[in-house]
Design a protein around this motif. Structure first.
Motif, mmCIF file in Angstrom:
data_model
loop_
_atom_site.group_PDB
_atom_site.id
_atom_site.type_symbol
_atom_site.label_atom_id
_atom_site.label_comp_id
_atom_site.label_asym_id
_atom_site.label_seq_id
_atom_site.Cartn_x
_atom_site.Cartn_y
_atom_site.Cartn_z
ATOM 1 N N ILE A 162 35.350 40.314 35.350
ATOM 2 C CA ILE A 162 35.122 41.045 34.106
ATOM 3 C C ILE A 162 35.478 40.116 32.962
ATOM 4 N N PRO A 163 34.579 39.922 31.991
ATOM 5 C CA PRO A 163 34.879 38.991 30.910
ATOM 6 C C PRO A 163 36.039 39.462 30.054
ATOM 7 N N ARG A 164 36.952 38.573 29.757
ATOM 8 C CA ARG A 164 38.043 38.881 28.844
ATOM 9 C C ARG A 164 37.541 38.829 27.413
ATOM 10 N N ALA A 196 37.718 45.648 30.385
ATOM 11 C CA ALA A 196 37.152 44.392 29.888
ATOM 12 C C ALA A 196 38.210 43.312 29.720
ATOM 13 N N CYS A 197 39.436 43.708 29.432
ATOM 14 C CA CYS A 197 40.500 42.728 29.192
ATOM 15 C C CYS A 197 41.237 42.341 30.466
ATOM 16 N N SER A 198 40.855 42.926 31.595
ATOM 17 C CA SER A 198 41.491 42.614 32.870
ATOM 18 C C SER A 198 40.733 41.497 33.570
ATOM 19 N N ALA A 199 41.433 40.675 34.287
ATOM 20 C CA ALA A 199 40.793 39.616 35.082
ATOM 21 C C ALA A 199 40.531 40.156 36.474
ATOM 22 N N GLY A 200 39.280 40.038 36.945
ATOM 23 C CA GLY A 200 38.934 40.531 38.268
ATOM 24 C C GLY A 200 38.806 42.035 38.259
ATOM 25 N N GLY A 201 38.971 42.666 39.430
ATOM 26 C CA GLY A 201 38.883 44.113 39.521
ATOM 27 C C GLY A 201 37.485 44.544 39.907
ATOM 28 N N THR A 202 37.077 45.695 39.446
ATOM 29 C CA THR A 202 35.786 46.272 39.785
ATOM 30 C C THR A 202 34.974 46.458 38.531
#
Length: 248
Positions: free
Chosen positions: A131-133, A110-116
């Motif tokens: 992914i929302p921070r 959740a704290c990561s920007a982008g990804g899967t």
């Protein structure tokens, strides 16, 4: 380093192949959800998902150098599927198996920007989806513990755990939200009404979130400790108190 990431601590069966060179990068992922009343379905889905990952990426299991598995908290039946499967893969491949807290991995996701992002829909894997921070305040991760309770853990905006994991009724958790200074809640959206907050973001960990929690140990080549499942409460089964009479 090629890492196999597995998690069955939630209603979602998560499997992924992750390349750990710099930041963990998911090469391929599978996420399948079944009815909450059928945790035994996890065992039917996990190994076929791993086979599909290898077919999709053109990689073989012999290339896997480590296994990372979510150790919960989670319901007993579903959770042990992932841990037992991870142990079997680790034994067969002669590689280490690293257990991580599933909620830590969800928080890192959740704290990561982008990804899967992995949602609760069958096969809902969206490469590159945002992914929302965590916003102002701390982050709360909430998952279904059954018996009208939730598993939860609180994190700072960088994804570092502040308290938990724990299990309790949603109403009791709702009362402590001001004390925890929660600004963002992620996890199972079914509990939004009971908690009186909006719940968004991932309801299960992404593979790179699982590997990210174990990344320091993997890079250092540390020997993993035995995987200890986080059940957080005793099982329903109890020892019989006496022999049952069968004759008149």
């Amino acid at each position: 380093m090629l890492v196999l990431a597995l998690d069955t601590a939630t209603s979602v069966v998560t499997a992924g192949l992750v390349e750990l060179s710099g930041d963990p990068v998911t090469l391929a992922a599978r996420a399948h959800s079944g009815p909450p009343t059928r945790p035994s379905k996890h065992g039917e889905l996990l190994t076929p998902a791993v086979r599909a990952l290898c077919a999709e990426t053109g990689r073989t299991l012999s290339e896997v150098e480590a296994v990372v598995v979510g150790a919960g908290p989670g319901p007993f039946t579903g959770l042990r599927v992932g841990i037992a499967s991870a142990a079997a893969f680790g034994h067969a491949l002669d590689v280490g198996v690293h257990g991580v807290c599933t909620h830590d991995a969800i928080a890192l996701t959740a704290c990561s920007a982008g990804g899967t992002r992995i949602d609760t829909a069958v096969g809902a894997t969206e490469p590159g989806a945002e992914i929302p921070r965590a916003g102002t305040g701390n982050l709360l991760v909430v998952t279904d513990a059954r018996r009208r309770e939730v598993y939860w853990a609180a994190y700072d905006p960088a994804g570092r755990r502040l308290s938990g994991p724990a299990v309790e009724a949603p109403d009791a958790l709702a009362a402590r939200l001001p004390q925890l200074a929660i600004g963002t809640v992620v996890g199972d959206p079914a509990f939004a009404g009971r908690l009186g907050v909006a719940i968004a973001g991932p309801s299960a960990p992404a593979p790179e979130g699982l590997v990210g929690v174990a990344a320091a140990a993997l890079r250092a080549g540390r020997e993993p400790a035995p995987v200890e499942p986080l059940y957080l409460r005793r099982p329903d089964a109890v020892e019989p108190t006496g022999r049952k009479r069968v004759t008149a």
